[in-house]
Design an enzyme around this catalytic site. Structure first.
Site, PDB file in Angstrom:
ATOM      1  N   ASN A 174      36.618  34.011  16.085  1.00  0.00           N
ATOM      2  CA  ASN A 174      36.012  35.331  16.037  1.00  0.00           C
ATOM      3  C   ASN A 174      34.610  35.252  16.624  1.00  0.00           C
ATOM      4  O   ASN A 174      34.152  34.174  17.012  1.00  0.00           O
ATOM      5  CB  ASN A 174      35.979  35.860  14.595  1.00  0.00           C
ATOM      6  CG  ASN A 174      36.190  37.361  14.539  1.00  0.00           C
ATOM      7  OD1 ASN A 174      35.396  38.117  15.081  1.00  0.00           O
ATOM      8  ND2 ASN A 174      37.261  37.805  13.892  1.00  0.00           N
ATOM      9  N   PRO A 206      40.863  41.245  15.473  1.00  0.00           N
ATOM     10  CA  PRO A 206      39.870  42.064  16.172  1.00  0.00           C
ATOM     11  C   PRO A 206      38.490  41.963  15.549  1.00  0.00           C
ATOM     12  O   PRO A 206      38.338  41.933  14.320  1.00  0.00           O
ATOM     13  CB  PRO A 206      40.448  43.470  16.044  1.00  0.00           C
ATOM     14  CG  PRO A 206      41.927  43.249  16.007  1.00  0.00           C
ATOM     15  CD  PRO A 206      42.106  41.981  15.215  1.00  0.00           C
ATOM     16  N   CYS A 207      37.487  41.916  16.414  1.00  0.00           N
ATOM     17  CA  CYS A 207      36.136  41.587  15.949  1.00  0.00           C
ATOM     18  C   CYS A 207      35.147  42.724  16.142  1.00  0.00           C
ATOM     19  O   CYS A 207      33.952  42.537  15.945  1.00  0.00           O
ATOM     20  CB  CYS A 207      35.627  40.361  16.697  1.00  0.00           C
ATOM     21  SG  CYS A 207      35.560  40.586  18.492  1.00  0.00           S
ATOM     22  N   GLN A 208      35.619  43.923  16.530  1.00  0.00           N
ATOM     23  CA  GLN A 208      34.661  44.972  16.857  1.00  0.00           C
ATOM     24  C   GLN A 208      33.715  45.291  15.711  1.00  0.00           C
ATOM     25  O   GLN A 208      32.541  45.577  15.912  1.00  0.00           O
ATOM     26  CB  GLN A 208      35.400  46.246  17.294  1.00  0.00           C
ATOM     27  CG  GLN A 208      35.984  46.163  18.692  1.00  0.00           C
ATOM     28  CD  GLN A 208      37.367  45.524  18.710  1.00  0.00           C
ATOM     29  OE1 GLN A 208      37.782  44.877  17.751  1.00  0.00           O
ATOM     30  NE2 GLN A 208      38.088  45.698  19.802  1.00  0.00           N
TER      31      GLN A 208
END
Length: 368
Positions: free
Chosen positions: A117, A78-80
């Site tokens: 990513n 996850p790249c948030q």
């Protein structure tokens, strides 16, 4: 294509709805395990690739004895926390999930792994820590190559930059070279366009709703399965919104609106956010398809059809979920599970399968 038994085995972590697997599978790779924590996304993955090897749940709960050996591991933690649209919080716990990814690498011992990513990831401390692990840590047997690839340079009709890391224990593997270019020279092909992906799709969706259907995956009932055109539904914009859309030509945006149609925040913000309320161009790639592509105030998501003379030949709506999926290079017959918002998140968070396929095609030469 080679027989199933001859295909290279792969594990997809943080698999989402399967964008990377679509690309690798098209190049002959065989998924033996996928892990995804979001139920709707995991159900979409299972609908297309099978439930038996799909694990819905927290990646940290997958035991080492449940991890099969595989020749390749792929995935995008996850790249948030890294995203320009996210919190940019270095302490965001989601930024640490690449360490779970490495746990799978250590256990499965693939010949090659691929991490993807957001572009910003390459400028974070977590990125440097990853390379430290290859230098003298738990993946010291792997040589890493990395860079930012633009999806449009690999045959995707979308200008979407992604950081790609390739780890190899069979010798250094560079990133794949571009196959396309905005201004092609030599053997390079011209960029793919929005027209090439959605030019034949009905400009006027017949409905604003998903079909009334449910299915079961992982013992849970969930909306779906929906076939490709099932997610070709429109919205119901207000008269004011339609008036705004009508003023915006291809490539234009909020700066094309007359003063009386500007919101207060736009009127006071004279610079920046140039792509909001934007209209796509037929003969160019789209900009990045994000998770809220159905909101024109979030980016350049208006349908590209617009005639400067004849208002009757203007399509004043945002792209549909189906059109967004095609711009992400999902197959036309892909199956989807979840609500409207859940499916939009799956589409926007996915890796364009055309980019994944280009990477897979490149890796095969080394894995052979």
């Amino acid at each position: 294509m080679s027989r199933v038994s001859d295909r290279l085995s792969m594990i997809d972590l943080f698999a989402g709805c399967g964008g990377m697997t679509v690309g690798f599978h098209s190049e002959g790779f065989r998924p033996v395990l996928s892990v995804e924590w979001d139920l709707a996304a995991a159900a979409t993955y299972a609908a297309n690739f099978g439930e038996s090897h799909t694990r819905w749940g927290d990646i940290a709960l997958v035991r080492e004895d449940e991890i099969p050996q595989a020749e390749v591991i792929i995935g995008g933690p996850p790249c948030q926390g890294f995203s320009n649209l996210g919190s940019k919080d270095v302490d965001d716990p989601r930024n640490k999930l690449w360490k779970e990814y490495l746990r799978f690498v250590v256990t499965a011992q693939p010949q090659v792994f691929v991490i993807e990513n957001v572009e910003r990831f390459s400028r974070t401390s977590e990125f440097q820590l990853l390379f430290n692990e290859a230098d003298h840590g738990i993946i010291k047997d792997y040589e890493l190559s990395s860079g930012v690839l633009l999806a449009a340079d690999y045959g995707v009709a979308q200008r979407r930059p992604r950081t790609i890391v390739i780890g190899s224990r069979i010798g250094s593997i560079p990133l794949p070279l571009p196959t396309h270019a905005k201004v092609p020279t030599g053997d390079l092909l011209p960029w793919e366009t929005v027209r090439s992906r959605i030019g034949s799709v009905d400009e006027h969706p017949a409905t604003t709703e998903l079909p009334d259907a449910t299915t079961e995956y992982f013992g849970e009932r969930i909306k779906g399965e929906f076939k490709g055109t099932d997610i070709h539904f429109g919205r119901q914009p207000t008269a004011r919104s339609l008036e705004r859309y009508d003023h915006i030509p291809p490539g234009g945006g909020r700066f094309n609106l007359p003063d009386h149609l500007l919101s207060r925040c736009w009127r006071e913000k004279k610079t920046g956010t140039t792509d909001v309320m934007g209209r796509m161009r037929w003969d160019a790639p789209s900009l990045t398809i994000r998770t809220e592509f159905f909101k024109p105030e979030k980016g350049q998501y208006l349908h590209p059809q617009w005639d400067p003379v004849d208002p009757a030949r203007r399509v004043n709506r945002v792209i549909t979920h189906y059109e967004a999926s095609l711009l992400q290079d999902f197959p036309k017959d892909y199956l989807w599970c979840g609500s409207k918002i859940e499916i939009a998140k799956q589409i926007g968070n996915a890796v364009p399968s055309g980019l994944a396929a280009a990477i897979a095609r490149h890796l095969k030469d080394y894995l052979r």
